[in-house]
Every structure is written in structure tokens, then in C-alpha cells.
Design an enzyme around this catalytic site. Structure first.
Site, PDB file in Angstrom:
ATOM      1  N   ARG A 190       0.823  -1.226   0.000  1.00 43.58           N
ATOM      2  CA  ARG A 190       0.000   0.000   0.000  1.00 43.58           C
ATOM      3  C   ARG A 190       0.851   1.268   0.000  1.00 43.58           C
ATOM      4  O   ARG A 190       0.510   2.264   0.638  1.00 43.58           O
ATOM      5  CB  ARG A 190      -0.934   0.048   1.217  1.00 43.58           C
ATOM      6  CG  ARG A 190      -1.966  -1.034   1.281  1.00 43.58           C
ATOM      7  CD  ARG A 190      -2.999  -0.907   0.150  1.00 43.58           C
ATOM      8  NE  ARG A 190      -4.051  -1.861   0.367  1.00 43.58           N
ATOM      9  CZ  ARG A 190      -3.973  -3.160   0.042  1.00 43.58           C
ATOM     10  NH1 ARG A 190      -2.887  -3.630  -0.550  1.00 43.58           N
ATOM     11  NH2 ARG A 190      -4.987  -3.965   0.279  1.00 43.58           N
TER      12      ARG A 190
ATOM     13  N   GLU B  51      -5.196   4.772   6.117  1.00 51.85           N
ATOM     14  CA  GLU B  51      -4.912   4.559   4.694  1.00 51.85           C
ATOM     15  C   GLU B  51      -5.359   5.754   3.821  1.00 51.85           C
ATOM     16  O   GLU B  51      -4.580   6.231   2.997  1.00 51.85           O
ATOM     17  CB  GLU B  51      -5.574   3.263   4.218  1.00 51.85           C
ATOM     18  CG  GLU B  51      -5.203   2.915   2.798  1.00 51.85           C
ATOM     19  CD  GLU B  51      -5.931   1.685   2.276  1.00 51.85           C
ATOM     20  OE1 GLU B  51      -5.784   0.609   2.857  1.00 51.85           O
ATOM     21  OE2 GLU B  51      -6.637   1.828   1.266  1.00 51.85           O
TER      22      GLU B  51
ATOM     23  N   SER C 288     -10.934   0.157   3.334  1.00 47.26           N
ATOM     24  CA  SER C 288     -10.182  -0.094   4.578  1.00 47.26           C
ATOM     25  C   SER C 288      -9.639   1.230   5.095  1.00 47.26           C
ATOM     26  O   SER C 288      -8.937   1.935   4.371  1.00 47.26           O
ATOM     27  CB  SER C 288      -9.000  -1.026   4.313  1.00 47.26           C
ATOM     28  OG  SER C 288      -9.475  -2.239   3.806  1.00 47.26           O
TER      29      SER C 288
HETATM   30  C1  LIG Z   1     -15.371   0.498  -0.977  1.00 50.88           C
HETATM   31  C2  LIG Z   1     -13.886   0.667  -1.200  1.00 50.88           C
HETATM   32  C3  LIG Z   1     -13.082  -0.459  -1.329  1.00 50.88           C
HETATM   33  C4  LIG Z   1     -11.694  -0.328  -1.546  1.00 50.88           C
HETATM   34  N1  LIG Z   1     -10.945  -1.461  -1.675  1.00 50.88           N
HETATM   35  C5  LIG Z   1      -9.606  -1.358  -1.880  1.00 50.88           C
HETATM   36  C6  LIG Z   1      -8.801  -2.542  -2.017  1.00 50.88           C
HETATM   37  O1  LIG Z   1      -9.300  -3.669  -1.991  1.00 50.88           O
HETATM   38  N2  LIG Z   1      -7.463  -2.374  -2.204  1.00 50.88           N
HETATM   39  C7  LIG Z   1      -6.879  -1.144  -2.266  1.00 50.88           C
HETATM   40  O2  LIG Z   1      -5.655  -1.080  -2.438  1.00 50.88           O
HETATM   41  N3  LIG Z   1      -7.618  -0.010  -2.146  1.00 50.88           N
HETATM   42  C8  LIG Z   1      -8.964  -0.084  -1.949  1.00 50.88           C
HETATM   43  N4  LIG Z   1      -9.709   1.056  -1.815  1.00 50.88           N
HETATM   44  C9  LIG Z   1      -9.053   2.380  -1.891  1.00 50.88           C
HETATM   45  C10 LIG Z   1      -9.159   3.078  -3.273  1.00 50.88           C
HETATM   46  O3  LIG Z   1     -10.128   2.475  -4.058  1.00 50.88           O
HETATM   47  C11 LIG Z   1      -7.824   3.052  -4.040  1.00 50.88           C
HETATM   48  O4  LIG Z   1      -6.817   3.651  -3.277  1.00 50.88           O
HETATM   49  C12 LIG Z   1      -7.916   3.780  -5.388  1.00 50.88           C
HETATM   50  O5  LIG Z   1      -6.746   3.549  -6.137  1.00 50.88           O
HETATM   51  C13 LIG Z   1      -8.137   5.292  -5.255  1.00 50.88           C
HETATM   52  O6  LIG Z   1      -8.440   5.811  -6.549  1.00 50.88           O
HETATM   53  P1  LIG Z   1      -9.101   7.232  -6.733  1.00 50.88           P
HETATM   54  O7  LIG Z   1      -9.080   7.554  -8.180  1.00 50.88           O
HETATM   55  O8  LIG Z   1     -10.424   7.274  -6.073  1.00 50.88           O
HETATM   56  O9  LIG Z   1      -8.057   8.161  -5.969  1.00 50.88           O
HETATM   57  P2  LIG Z   1      -8.355   9.431  -5.045  1.00 50.88           P
HETATM   58  O10 LIG Z   1      -9.020   8.973  -3.796  1.00 50.88           O
HETATM   59  O11 LIG Z   1      -9.048  10.489  -5.821  1.00 50.88           O
HETATM   60  O12 LIG Z   1      -6.880   9.906  -4.699  1.00 50.88           O
HETATM   61  C14 LIG Z   1      -6.049   9.151  -3.836  1.00 50.88           C
HETATM   62  C15 LIG Z   1      -4.673   9.818  -3.753  1.00 50.88           C
HETATM   63  O13 LIG Z   1      -3.984   9.658  -4.988  1.00 50.88           O
HETATM   64  C16 LIG Z   1      -3.662  10.939  -5.559  1.00 50.88           C
HETATM   65  N5  LIG Z   1      -3.897  10.826  -7.000  1.00 50.88           N
HETATM   66  C17 LIG Z   1      -5.072  10.446  -7.603  1.00 50.88           C
HETATM   67  N6  LIG Z   1      -4.900  10.437  -8.938  1.00 50.88           N
HETATM   68  C18 LIG Z   1      -3.611  10.798  -9.186  1.00 50.88           C
HETATM   69  C19 LIG Z   1      -2.846  11.006 -10.369  1.00 50.88           C
HETATM   70  N7  LIG Z   1      -3.373  10.820 -11.594  1.00 50.88           N
HETATM   71  N8  LIG Z   1      -1.570  11.391 -10.235  1.00 50.88           N
HETATM   72  C20 LIG Z   1      -1.009  11.585  -9.020  1.00 50.88           C
HETATM   73  N9  LIG Z   1      -1.692  11.445  -7.859  1.00 50.88           N
HETATM   74  C21 LIG Z   1      -2.979  11.057  -7.939  1.00 50.88           C
HETATM   75  C22 LIG Z   1      -4.607  11.916  -4.894  1.00 50.88           C
HETATM   76  O14 LIG Z   1      -4.080  13.232  -4.898  1.00 50.88           O
HETATM   77  C23 LIG Z   1      -4.749  11.332  -3.504  1.00 50.88           C
HETATM   78  O15 LIG Z   1      -3.639  11.689  -2.702  1.00 50.88           O
HETATM   79  C24 LIG Z   1     -11.104   0.961  -1.617  1.00 50.88           C
HETATM   80  C25 LIG Z   1     -11.930   2.099  -1.483  1.00 50.88           C
HETATM   81  C26 LIG Z   1     -13.304   1.962  -1.271  1.00 50.88           C
HETATM   82  C27 LIG Z   1     -14.169   3.180  -1.151  1.00 50.88           C
END
Ligand SMILES: Cc1cc2nc3c(=O)[nH]c(=O)nc-3n(C[C@H](O)[C@H](O)[C@H](O)COP(=O)(O)OP(=O)(O)OC[C@H]3O[C@@H](n4cnc5c(N)ncnc54)[C@H](O)[C@@H]3O)c2cc1C
Length: 334
Positions: free
Chosen positions: A163, A329, A231
Site C-alpha cells: 500500500r 490509509e 479499509s
Molecule cells: C469500498 C472501497 C473499497 C476499496 N478497496 C480497496 C482494495 O481492496 N485495495 C486497495 O488497495 N484499495 C482499496 N480502496 C481504496 C481506493 O479504491 C484506491 O486507493 C484507489 O486507487 C483510489 O483511486 P481514486 O481515483 O479514487 O483516488 P483518489 O481517492 O481520488 O486519490 C487518492 C490519492 O492519490 C492521488 N492521486 C489520484 N490520482 C492521481 C494522479 N493521476 N496522479 C497523481 N496522484 C494522484 C490523490 O491526490 C490522492 O492523494 C477501496 C476504497 C473503497 C471506497
């Protein structure tokens, strides 16, 4: 296009009340260039939002929030064993998992239904059910938020671990990841080591995806119905001597040896054992999900401070009981 006083309430899965001072959708590299020029001219800090599934947004987010909608998909090379594909960072992750597997490009099936964008996947090296995305990333491309310069990061430069990546440390807040280049095997070798996947016998890629989705839908609340960020805490890593001492006192505590010699503890088990599973704060309604103690829910769409207050109580209690400090996280946004 620069928008002002832009409501972020619906753009993050924890649904905290939040307004961005300025915001800009990014649908092309030209949009990105223009937005960065505006931020530099107006001396504004810049943040990136994907689909908001791993952030906790402040009530007022200062500066410019870039909302990533970059698309595009290009097969760069293939041979008998693998295919190399460049994927636009604003593409929905689950869509990409289904699409790649249906093309006969395998490996991502266990990561189905993880919310978010392709571009955020490397930031925390998303993982689930025995698979982490790092195994399939060849390199990625990113634009500097400060100079606008384009740079390639090879997989080794991303410093992936559990992570974690360089984008949470030395390079945090410095780069807009514009595309991720995956190298995917063309032969399907399912990873079925995780409990509920073990009962599958020679599944097709599609059956594996369906099974992963149904396990997730059973265990995790869907953010649209019950706001959450997945999580809330990572599984803590402790030294082997600390793990041995804990195991003596708690023989049922699930733990896994990690490659670096440390031991990973199941954070959900610790929270569950401490009696927090299904607990809700009577005032804010913030609490933990009744089927998975690791997930903090925010059904009343309360501000971030209420979520952090509950998280802090859980962290303090677990530290007191087990001598382990849980780490959050989702990332603070603003
Ligand atoms: C119901 C649920 C289940 C989940 N299950 C998992 C799981 O099983 N495993 C897991 O690892 N995660 C899980 N997650 C966490 C999440 O889905 C991941 O971390 C996902 O990759 C976040 O993507 P996002 O586009 O929503 O990022 P955001 O939440 O919009 O951003 C997250 C971070 O990344 C940065 N960021 C986003 N895009 C970019 C970019 N293009 N360039 C540089 N920085 C960037 C943002 O500034 C921020 O700091 C879960 C979340 C939820 C709500």
C-alpha cells in the site's frame, strides 16, 4: 476551464462536506497545461482528485483541485507471452480490469471492483486477494505540477511496497500521473490463495472476476449507499519479536510473514477483538461497518473532523490494548 467554490461532496466516497476554492476538469494534456499555468500565475497550490475513494477532504480545500478525466488506451507491443498497454490515468479501474481480461490480457482479475482511477492505482500500489498492481506495471508517465515537465518512472523508481510507493513519500504532491503502462501476460494463471477464492476449481477469468465481485459486495458497503473509503487502516507491520509476544497473548491473531522479515498483523481482527465492529458514535453516526471492522462509515455525510475523531479513538484504544499504532490509509485532501 477554472471553476470556483466547487462542491466536492459527491466527488469523494466518504462524502465529507467539502468545497474546493478552485477546480478544473482535466480531459487532455492541453487542459492540464492550461490549469497548471493558471495555478502558477495565481500562485495557487495544486491537488489531484481521481474518483475520491481514498481521500478525506477538508471542508475548505484551498488552491486548485484538478479532477482527472484523462482517457485513452493504446497497445504498444505484444509477443506470444505478454502485451504492453498504455492506459489513460482517468479511466475507471474496474472498467480496465474487465476490459483487459476480456481481451485475453490477464493478471488484474483479483483487483476487480476496487473503486477509483487507473492513475491512482500506483499511488498506493492497490492490492486485494493476494495480488498487487505493482506486478503488472512496466512504467508510468507523469507531468510535474511545478515545471510542467513530463517524466517517465520505471517500476523500480516507483519504490512500490505494501500500500505504498514513492508518490506517498519523496515524490508526494509533485506529479500528475497521466498514463500507466501495463505489461500483462496472455496466459491466464489465476491466484486463488485467498480464502473465498480457494473453492474455485480452474475458473475462467470471467468466473474469477465474478467471484471477487461477489465476495466484495458481500463484505464491503457500497459507497453510494453508505459513504466510506474502504479499509480505513493498513495492516500494521511489526518486528518478528513483537509478533511473537503478541501471539503468546493472542494465539488467534492472524499474522503473515512479509518478504522483508517483518510480520503483518490483521488490523480488522484487532479492531474487532477490541469490540469496535458495528459501533457508531451516537452524535455523528460515524462508526465501523458491521461486516468489516476495518471500514469506517459516514452515513450522515459529516465533515472530516467527525471521521478523524472516531478514527483517533480507535487508534488510541488499539494502541493501549495491543501496543500497535494503526496507520490511516486514506489521504488527507486539503
Ligand atoms: C469500498 C472501497 C473499497 C476499496 N478497496 C480497496 C482494495 O481492496 N485495495 C486497495 O488497495 N484499495 C482499496 N480502496 C481504496 C481506493 O479504491 C484506491 O486507493 C484507489 O486507487 C483510489 O483511486 P481514486 O481515483 O479514487 O483516488 P483518489 O481517492 O481520488 O486519490 C487518492 C490519492 O492519490 C492521488 N492521486 C489520484 N490520482 C492521481 C494522479 N493521476 N496522479 C497523481 N496522484 C494522484 C490523490 O491526490 C490522492 O492523494 C477501496 C476504497 C473503497 C471506497
Amino acid at each position: 476551464m477554472i471553476l470556483h467554490d466547487f462542491n466536492l461532496g459527491r466527488l469523494q466516497t466518504m462524502a465529507c462536506a467539502s468545497v474546493a476554492q478552485h477546480a478544473a476538469p482535466v480531459r487532455s494534456l492541453a487542459d492540464l497545461e492550461q490549469a497548471l499555468a493558471w495555478a502558477s500565475e495565481h500562485d495557487q497550490p495544486v491537488r489531484i482528485l481521481g474518483q475520491g475513494s481514498n481521500v478525506l477532504a477538508a471542508e475548505q480545500v484551498d488552491g486548485l483541485t484538478l479532477i482527472n478525466e484523462l482517457s485513452g488506451l493504446q497497445a504498444l507491443a505484444w509477443d506470444e507471452d505478454s502485451v504492453t498497454v498504455a492506459v489513460g490515468s482517468g479511466i475507471n479501474w474496474h472498467w480496465w480490469v474487465r476490459f483487459s481480461s476480456a481481451q485475453g490480457w490477464y493478471g488484474l482479475e483479483n483487483l476487480a471492483l476496487i473503486p477509483g482511477t487507473v492513475g491512482a492505482a500506483p499511488v498506493q500500489n492497490i492490492g486485494a486477494y493476494g495480488v498487487e498492481v505493482e506486478s503488472f506495471i512496466e512504467h508510468l508517465e507523469a507531468v510535474s505540477l511545478h515545471s510542467g515537465e513530463m517524466r517517465q518512472f520505471a517500476r523500480a523508481e516507483c519504490a512500490f511496497s505494501y500500500r505504498d510507493s514513492v508518490f506517498k513519500h519523496a515524490e508526494a504532491g509533485r506529479w500528475f500521473i497521466t498514463q500507466v503502462v501495463f505489461r500483462l501476460p496472455r496466459r491466464f494463471r489465476p491466484v486463488l490463495t485467498y480464502g473465498p477464492l480457494q473453492r474455485l476449481v480452474q475458473p475462467t477469468p470471467r468466473q474469477l472476476i465474478e467471484q471477487v465481485c461477489s465476495v466484495r459486495l458481500e463484505k464491503l458497503p457500497q459507497p453510494r449507499a453508505v459513504p466510506n473509503a474502504g479499509s480505513f487502516f493498513t495492516n500494521p507491520m511489526v518486528t518478528s519479536s513483537h509478533a511473537a509476544a503478541l501471539q503468546e497473548r493472542h494465539p488467534d491473531l492472524p499474522m503473515f510473514r512479509s518478504a522483508d522479515g517483518r510480520t503483518k498483523l490483521a488490523a480488522g481482527w484487532l479492531i474487532d477483538q477490541a469490540g469496535w465492529k458495528g459501533w457508531r458514535d451516537p452524535d455523528s453516526g460515524v462508526g465501523t461497518w458491521h461486516q468489516q471492522a476495518l471500514v469506517i462509515i459516514n452515513p450522515q455525510r459529516r465533515p472530516r473532523s467527525d471521521v478523524l475523531a472516531v478514527a483517533g479513538r480507535i487508534q488510541d484504544d488499539i494502541e493501549q490494548r495491543f501496543g500497535v499504532r494503526l496507520e490511516r490509509e486514506p489521504r488527507l485532501f486539503g
